[in-house]
Design an enzyme around this catalytic site. Structure first.
Site, mmCIF file in Angstrom:
data_model
loop_
_atom_site.group_PDB
_atom_site.id
_atom_site.type_symbol
_atom_site.label_atom_id
_atom_site.label_comp_id
_atom_site.label_asym_id
_atom_site.label_seq_id
_atom_site.Cartn_x
_atom_site.Cartn_y
_atom_site.Cartn_z
ATOM 1 N N ASN A 115 0.778 -1.234 0.000
ATOM 2 C CA ASN A 115 0.000 0.000 0.000
ATOM 3 C C ASN A 115 0.809 1.283 0.000
ATOM 4 O OD1 ASN A 115 -2.820 0.084 -0.078
ATOM 5 N ND2 ASN A 115 -2.807 -1.387 1.610
ATOM 6 N N GLY A 116 1.697 1.400 0.989
ATOM 7 C CA GLY A 116 2.506 2.619 1.122
ATOM 8 C C GLY A 116 3.380 2.807 -0.105
ATOM 9 N N ASP A 162 -0.651 -9.168 3.418
ATOM 10 C CA ASP A 162 -1.860 -8.639 4.066
ATOM 11 C C ASP A 162 -3.084 -8.643 3.126
ATOM 12 O OD1 ASP A 162 -0.082 -8.126 6.091
ATOM 13 O OD2 ASP A 162 0.048 -5.976 5.720
ATOM 14 N N MET A 184 -0.542 -12.073 11.467
ATOM 15 C CA MET A 184 -0.233 -10.740 10.910
ATOM 16 C C MET A 184 -1.365 -10.226 10.017
ATOM 17 S SD MET A 184 3.751 -10.585 9.858
ATOM 18 C CE MET A 184 5.003 -10.068 11.027
ATOM 19 N N GLU A 195 -3.481 -9.377 14.429
ATOM 20 C CA GLU A 195 -2.660 -8.469 15.247
ATOM 21 C C GLU A 195 -3.349 -7.111 15.431
ATOM 22 O OE1 GLU A 195 1.098 -7.742 13.269
ATOM 23 O OE2 GLU A 195 0.117 -7.130 11.411
#
Ligand code: F6P
Length: 361
Positions: free
Chosen positions: A113-114, A137, A179, A232
């Site tokens: 994403n980033g 993710d 995660m 998480e």
């Protein structure tokens, strides 16, 4: 001569090398010896600090099954991109300067994403960019699935499977913390695949009383053990009502007493039931090892499609999977958006039918 820069950015995953291979092999097959590929070391850092190496066809062999990334990776947060570095360097201008110095025709970014937000920024700054959706993710907007995700699901499922047998032998309550950052995809999928009795994900805030009553209900039905898959980023109903700032404060407070949210939940269950509740955190194991066959195929397809896109001069896009087809989506459309689990989706309803609790009822 066509010149292509390539980098792997952010947290690694299993299929980065397989994707690099897909891009590299396809570019050489399209252009023959009329293409030069430059690999930037440690992601955007290499582009900023002029750290790269020219790659050759042999660099792209024996990569399909290799985890990690031959180029190295690092986190370069998007929100710091417009801030100068410790020596006053303008990072964006530095990246543009390296691109121009190498006379690149295009930059390929394998990132989450980033990283794709930065891809979009560079695209807006005039560079030709093609993104590829990487992350365990699975939270990138615009694609049904990201590479790395299925490999991580398999690993997390395996952890739950292993915990299942020991939990059953000892009649214990076990939490497996998975995660996924702010998204519950990994926990949801591994939780279902591993037959977890309770699945807690950020998208469905939980009530600790519901979690406890499910544990008690299982005991009353004669099941000595309970498996809980906890993301998480799992949140209570109260947490979900907090502002971003308040939630950060609450997490900071919690971390003074517990290593993570799972340990807080375990303590609450122990107190309410008088029974032992253990926590297992597989952590970065979930990003390691060899990619599963699904990811190898996905990475090969996406890599080949990225090369084709470059040859057609189509830039400012990320390759994505939509209904099993490889498509390109504008970086501008995906930047800054997060793809999360829809609590009203079929998969949640189906899991509920199977008797899975999401801690909300
Ligand atoms: O984005 C992948 C991921 O593994 C997340 O699931 C997790 O929250 C984060 O990265 C961990 O980051 P780091 O490796 O920087 O600790």
């Amino acid at each position: 001569m066509t010149r292509v820069g390539i980098l792997t950015s952010g947290g690694d995953c299993q299929a980065l090398n397989a994707t690099l291979r897909g891009v590299g092999k396809s570019l050489y097959n399209i252009y023959g010896d009329k293409v030069e590929i430059y690999g930037f070391i440690d992601g955007y850092k290499g582009l900023m600090y002029n750290n790269y190496r020219q790659l050759s066809p042999s660099d792209f062999t024996n990569l399909l099954t290799q985890g990690g990334t031959i180029l190295g990776s690092s986190r370069q947060p998007f929100k710091q991109m417009r801030m100068p570095d410790a020596n006053g360097l303008d990072k964006v201008e530095a990246m543009k300067a390296t691109y121009r110095k190498l006379k690149l025709d295009c930059l390929v970014v394998l990132g989450g994403n980033g990283s794709q937000k930065t891809s979009n920024l560079l695209s807006e700054e005039g560079l030709n960019v093609v993104g590829l959706p990487k992350t365990i993710d699975n939270d990138i907007w615009g694609t049904d699935i990201t590479f790395g995700f299925q490999s991580a699901v398999s690993l997390a499922t395996n952890v739950i499977d292993c915990i299942h047998t020991t939990a059953a032998s000892h009649n214990r309550i076990f939490i497996v913390e998975i995660m996924g950052h702010k998204a519950g995809w990994l926990t949801l999928n591994a939780g279902i695949a591993g037959g977890a009795d309770i699945i807690l994900i950020p998208e469905i805030p939980y009530k600790i009383d519901s979690v406890i009553s499910k544990v008690k209900q299982r005991a009353a039905q004669g099941h000595g053990f309970t498996i809980i898959a906890v993301a998480e980023g799992a949140k209570t109903v109260e947490d979900a009502k907090l502002s971003k700032k308040e939630y950060k404060k609450r997490v900071k407070e919690m971390l003074k007493s517990y290593p993570s949210i799972s340990y807080e939940i375990a303590a609450q269950i122990e107190e309410a039931t008088g029974r032992e509740a253990r926590v297992t955190v597989p952590g970065h194991m979930q990003r390691g090892g060899t990619p599963c066959s699904y990811d190898r195929i996905l990475s090969s397809r996406l890599g080949a499609a990225a090369a084709l896109c470059i040859s057609k001069g189509k830039f400012g896009v990320m390759m994505a999977i939509k209904n099993r087809k490889v498509v390109s989506v504008p970086l501008a459309d995906i930047a800054g958006k997060l793809k999360v689990v829809d609590p009203s989706s079929d998969i949640i309803a189906e899991a509920r039918l199977l008797g899975t609790s999401f801690g909300d009822e």
